[in-house]
Design a protein around this motif. Structure first.
Motif, PDB file in Angstrom:
ATOM      1  N   ALA A  22       0.835  -1.215   0.000  1.00 29.57           N
ATOM      2  CA  ALA A  22       0.000   0.000   0.000  1.00 29.57           C
ATOM      3  C   ALA A  22       0.864   1.258   0.000  1.00 29.57           C
ATOM      4  CB  ALA A  22      -0.912   0.005   1.230  1.00 29.57           C
ATOM      5  N   GLY A  24       2.564   4.605   1.047  1.00 23.95           N
ATOM      6  CA  GLY A  24       2.928   5.306   2.281  1.00 23.95           C
ATOM      7  C   GLY A  24       3.757   4.507   3.254  1.00 23.95           C
ATOM      8  N   LYS A  47       4.865   5.833  -2.450  1.00 22.44           N
ATOM      9  CA  LYS A  47       4.388   6.908  -1.587  1.00 22.44           C
ATOM     10  C   LYS A  47       3.670   7.903  -2.500  1.00 22.44           C
ATOM     11  CE  LYS A  47       4.113   9.720   1.911  1.00 22.44           C
ATOM     12  NZ  LYS A  47       3.070   9.409   2.878  1.00 22.44           N
ATOM     13  N   LEU A  69      -3.247   2.267  14.107  1.00 16.11           N
ATOM     14  CA  LEU A  69      -2.228   3.316  14.068  1.00 16.11           C
ATOM     15  C   LEU A  69      -2.929   4.586  13.610  1.00 16.11           C
ATOM     16  CD1 LEU A  69       0.954   3.830  14.119  1.00 16.11           C
ATOM     17  CD2 LEU A  69       0.800   3.695  11.645  1.00 16.11           C
ATOM     18  N   SER A 100       1.713   6.469  -7.154  1.00 17.60           N
ATOM     19  CA  SER A 100       0.647   7.208  -6.478  1.00 17.60           C
ATOM     20  C   SER A 100       0.940   8.702  -6.533  1.00 17.60           C
ATOM     21  CB  SER A 100       0.535   6.761  -5.018  1.00 17.60           C
ATOM     22  OG  SER A 100      -0.378   7.592  -4.319  1.00 17.60           O
ATOM     23  N   GLU A 125      -2.115   5.450  -9.260  1.00 17.74           N
ATOM     24  CA  GLU A 125      -3.118   5.435  -8.205  1.00 17.74           C
ATOM     25  C   GLU A 125      -3.314   6.889  -7.765  1.00 17.74           C
ATOM     26  OE1 GLU A 125      -3.335   2.165  -5.043  1.00 17.74           O
ATOM     27  OE2 GLU A 125      -2.945   3.941  -3.820  1.00 17.74           O
ATOM     28  N   LYS A 165      -8.179   6.026  -5.719  1.00 15.57           N
ATOM     29  CA  LYS A 165      -8.203   5.572  -4.325  1.00 15.57           C
ATOM     30  C   LYS A 165      -9.167   6.470  -3.544  1.00 15.57           C
ATOM     31  CE  LYS A 165      -5.319   4.299  -0.422  1.00 15.57           C
ATOM     32  NZ  LYS A 165      -3.967   4.260   0.115  1.00 15.57           N
ATOM     33  N   ILE A 189      -9.758   1.059   1.091  1.00 14.93           N
ATOM     34  CA  ILE A 189     -10.012   2.418   1.494  1.00 14.93           C
ATOM     35  C   ILE A 189      -8.702   3.107   1.934  1.00 14.93           C
ATOM     36  CG2 ILE A 189     -12.382   2.045   2.310  1.00 14.93           C
ATOM     37  CD1 ILE A 189     -11.279   1.767   5.164  1.00 14.93           C
ATOM     38  N   ASN A 190      -8.751   4.426   1.932  1.00 12.92           N
ATOM     39  CA  ASN A 190      -7.671   5.177   2.553  1.00 12.92           C
ATOM     40  C   ASN A 190      -7.968   5.241   4.054  1.00 12.92           C
ATOM     41  OD1 ASN A 190      -5.447   6.991   2.947  1.00 12.92           O
ATOM     42  ND2 ASN A 190      -5.716   7.637   0.820  1.00 12.92           N
ATOM     43  N   SER A 214      -5.494   3.577  10.624  1.00 15.32           N
ATOM     44  CA  SER A 214      -5.219   2.408   9.788  1.00 15.32           C
ATOM     45  C   SER A 214      -4.992   1.213  10.706  1.00 15.32           C
ATOM     46  CB  SER A 214      -3.984   2.660   8.929  1.00 15.32           C
ATOM     47  OG  SER A 214      -2.831   2.779   9.764  1.00 15.32           O
ATOM     48  N   ILE A 218      -9.546  -1.205  11.351  1.00 14.39           N
ATOM     49  CA  ILE A 218     -10.394  -0.622  10.293  1.00 14.39           C
ATOM     50  C   ILE A 218     -10.889  -1.653   9.279  1.00 14.39           C
ATOM     51  CG2 ILE A 218      -9.135   1.580  10.538  1.00 14.39           C
ATOM     52  CD1 ILE A 218      -8.126   1.144   7.612  1.00 14.39           C
ATOM     53  N   GLY A 241      -6.984  -2.059   3.880  1.00  9.78           N
ATOM     54  CA  GLY A 241      -7.425  -1.583   5.187  1.00  9.78           C
ATOM     55  C   GLY A 241      -7.423  -2.692   6.216  1.00  9.78           C
ATOM     56  N   ILE A 243      -5.531  -5.371   6.678  1.00 11.08           N
ATOM     57  CA  ILE A 243      -5.247  -6.769   6.313  1.00 11.08           C
ATOM     58  C   ILE A 243      -3.948  -7.225   6.981  1.00 11.08           C
ATOM     59  CG2 ILE A 243      -4.650  -8.314   4.394  1.00 11.08           C
ATOM     60  CD1 ILE A 243      -6.485  -6.496   2.631  1.00 11.08           C
ATOM     61  N   THR A 264      -0.129  -1.041   7.120  1.00 12.20           N
ATOM     62  CA  THR A 264       0.301  -0.958   8.522  1.00 12.20           C
ATOM     63  C   THR A 264       0.894  -2.260   9.048  1.00 12.20           C
ATOM     64  OG1 THR A 264      -1.373   0.737   8.878  1.00 12.20           O
ATOM     65  CG2 THR A 264      -0.516  -0.334  10.846  1.00 12.20           C
ATOM     66  N   MET A 267       4.604  -2.595   9.421  1.00 12.59           N
ATOM     67  CA  MET A 267       5.282  -1.943  10.550  1.00 12.59           C
ATOM     68  C   MET A 267       5.329  -2.885  11.750  1.00 12.59           C
ATOM     69  SD  MET A 267       3.659   1.837  10.387  1.00 12.59           S
ATOM     70  CE  MET A 267       3.718   2.837   8.942  1.00 12.59           C
TER      71      MET A 267
HETATM   72  C1  LIG Z   1       2.196   5.949   7.762  1.00  8.64           C
HETATM   73  C2  LIG Z   1       1.196   5.892   6.657  1.00  8.64           C
HETATM   74  C3  LIG Z   1       1.367   6.669   5.515  1.00  8.64           C
HETATM   75  C4  LIG Z   1       0.441   6.624   4.475  1.00  8.64           C
HETATM   76  N1  LIG Z   1       0.664   7.382   3.357  1.00  8.64           N
HETATM   77  C5  LIG Z   1      -0.219   7.286   2.311  1.00  8.64           C
HETATM   78  C6  LIG Z   1       0.024   7.990   1.096  1.00  8.64           C
HETATM   79  O1  LIG Z   1       1.036   8.677   0.926  1.00  8.64           O
HETATM   80  N2  LIG Z   1      -0.898   7.872   0.096  1.00  8.64           N
HETATM   81  C7  LIG Z   1      -2.027   7.092   0.204  1.00  8.64           C
HETATM   82  O2  LIG Z   1      -2.812   7.001  -0.743  1.00  8.64           O
HETATM   83  N3  LIG Z   1      -2.245   6.380   1.350  1.00  8.64           N
HETATM   84  C8  LIG Z   1      -1.388   6.459   2.380  1.00  8.64           C
HETATM   85  N4  LIG Z   1      -1.613   5.733   3.522  1.00  8.64           N
HETATM   86  C9  LIG Z   1      -2.826   4.884   3.601  1.00  8.64           C
HETATM   87  C10 LIG Z   1      -2.524   3.425   3.233  1.00  8.64           C
HETATM   88  O3  LIG Z   1      -2.071   3.289   1.906  1.00  8.64           O
HETATM   89  C11 LIG Z   1      -3.787   2.549   3.428  1.00  8.64           C
HETATM   90  O4  LIG Z   1      -4.809   3.001   2.564  1.00  8.64           O
HETATM   91  C12 LIG Z   1      -4.310   2.597   4.855  1.00  8.64           C
HETATM   92  O5  LIG Z   1      -3.254   2.680   5.797  1.00  8.64           O
HETATM   93  C13 LIG Z   1      -5.172   1.372   5.195  1.00  8.64           C
HETATM   94  O6  LIG Z   1      -4.437   0.177   5.032  1.00  8.64           O
HETATM   95  P1  LIG Z   1      -3.664  -0.566   6.243  1.00  8.64           P
HETATM   96  O7  LIG Z   1      -4.631  -0.682   7.385  1.00  8.64           O
HETATM   97  O8  LIG Z   1      -3.242  -1.890   5.674  1.00  8.64           O
HETATM   98  O9  LIG Z   1      -2.502   0.306   6.590  1.00  8.64           O
HETATM   99  C14 LIG Z   1      -0.695   5.776   4.575  1.00  8.64           C
HETATM  100  C15 LIG Z   1      -0.857   4.977   5.727  1.00  8.64           C
HETATM  101  C16 LIG Z   1       0.058   5.016   6.758  1.00  8.64           C
HETATM  102  C17 LIG Z   1      -0.156   4.156   7.958  1.00  8.64           C
END
Ligand SMILES: Cc1cc2nc3c(=O)[nH]c(=O)nc-3n(C[C@H](O)[C@H](O)[C@H](O)COP(=O)(O)O)c2cc1C
Length: 303
Positions: A22, A24, A47, A69, A100, A125, A165, A189-190, A214, A218, A241, A243, A264, A267
């Motif tokens: 994903a 970021g 990113k 987080l 992205s 994206e 997105k 989702i974001n 995140s 979620i 989201g 996973i 997430t 991490m």
């Molecule tokens: C530290 C961090 C930075 C993120 N930066 C971006 C970003 O630059 N662009 C974006 O579209 N989503 C960004 N996201 C969102 C993630 O791509 C993702 O949509 C969201 O965290 C849900 O997925 P997850 O629960 O697996 O992390 C970021 C998430 C985190 C935690």
């Protein structure tokens, strides 16, 4: 593991398995993206990159909790003109790299899209969860007219697939999904808007006050939004989201996602998560009698 059962595709882009990094998370740098691809991700999303270099907010920019987080990084990125080299390094692995981008309006998105395409990415994206110039605190992704204009103009500007997105911070996700009709796929989702308070300091935990939620907590929101959009529109969806295991992947797939993104969890569990989840997913699909992951897409949707 890259078993035949996991092999799939999204908008014509071949994937060894349905797991994508994903945006970021460890993806501002070409070498970390390459490493994640070598560790088993089928593709990476970069990113989100904007027009200019941004340092982001002052710390604290993350606030971890039990199963979630909260982050408000502030769209930190090196700027599009400094990013071609990172893409080149990641592309050396030979797997798809998805670029992205974020901007303030359709014109800026289109310019960034053209530059990203010239770097050789397989798809774009569009991060629509960025601040809306028209409204303080609101996101572009909550304005259907802005979403439609941005997606239409980017589609006109490039010839590679475009993924929109979507932000979950909206009242009617189906309306926004329909506004993004020109996109080749939707990413859902974001992060979800939230905040935390440091009671000892008597102030918000994040410098930016509000942040994006995140992580595991979620997942039910993401699964619900994927399900709703798939059921109402039938669009091609990439789920993301919360996973963290094979069963989570399959939940998103049965709700209507063709493939998924992991963020997430990296991490918490590190880069080995991709091969771990792939191995588990292959076994799970076998147990449930699916010859290929694509046979499970949307099977949970009630007709
Ligand atoms: C530290 C961090 C930075 C993120 N930066 C971006 C970003 O630059 N662009 C974006 O579209 N989503 C960004 N996201 C969102 C993630 O791509 C993702 O949509 C969201 O965290 C849900 O997925 P997850 O629960 O697996 O992390 C970021 C998430 C985190 C935690």
């Amino acid at each position: 593991m890259n078993s035949e059962r996991l092999r799939t595709e999204i908008c014509g882009i071949k994937l060894d398995n349905p797991l994508i990094l994903a945006s970021g998370i460890l993806d501002e740098n070409g070498y970390t993206m390459a490493r994640i691809l070598r560790e088993g991700a089928a593709a990476v999303v970069t990113k989100s990159i904007g027009s200019d270099e941004r340092t982001g907010y002052m710390p604290p920019v993350v606030s971890p909790g039990d199963g979630y987080l909260l982050n408000a990084i502030g769209l930190t990125n090196p700027g599009i003109d400094n990013y071609g080299e990172e893409i080149a390094i990641a592309r050396e692995v030979g797997k798809p790299v998805i670029g992205s981008i974020f901007g303030k309006d359709a014109e800026e998105f289109s310019t960034l899209a053209g530059k990203m395409e010239s770097f050789g990415v397989s798809a774009l994206e569009l991060n629509l969860s960025c601040p809306h110039v028209k409204g303080f605190g609101s996101e572009i992704g909550s304005d259907p007219d802005a979403v439609e204009e941005i997606v239409n103009e980017v589609k006109r500007a490039v010839s590679i697939p475009v993924f929109a997105k979507l932000s979950p911070n909206v009242t009617d996700i189906v309306q926004i999904a329909k506004a993004a009709e020109a996109a080749d796929a939707l990413v859902l989702i974001n992060t979800i808007r939230g905040m935390a308070i440091d009671v000892f300091a008597r102030k918000p935990s994040l410098t930016n006050v509000y942040g994006g939620l995140s992580g595991r907590a979620i997942k039910p929101v993401g699964v619900r939004l994927v399900y709703e959009v798939k059921k109402e529109t039938g669009r091609t969806i990439i789920g993301v989201g919360g996973i963290s295991c094979a069963q989570d992947v399959l939940e998103y797939v049965m709700a209507g996602s063709s493939c998924v993104e992991l963020g997430t969890v990296l991490m918490e569990e590190g880069k080995g998560i991709f091969s771990k989840v792939s191995t588990e997913l292959s076994i799970l699909l076998d147990q449930l009698g699916f010859d290929n992951i694509s046979d499970a897409v949307g099977v949970a949707i009630s007709k």
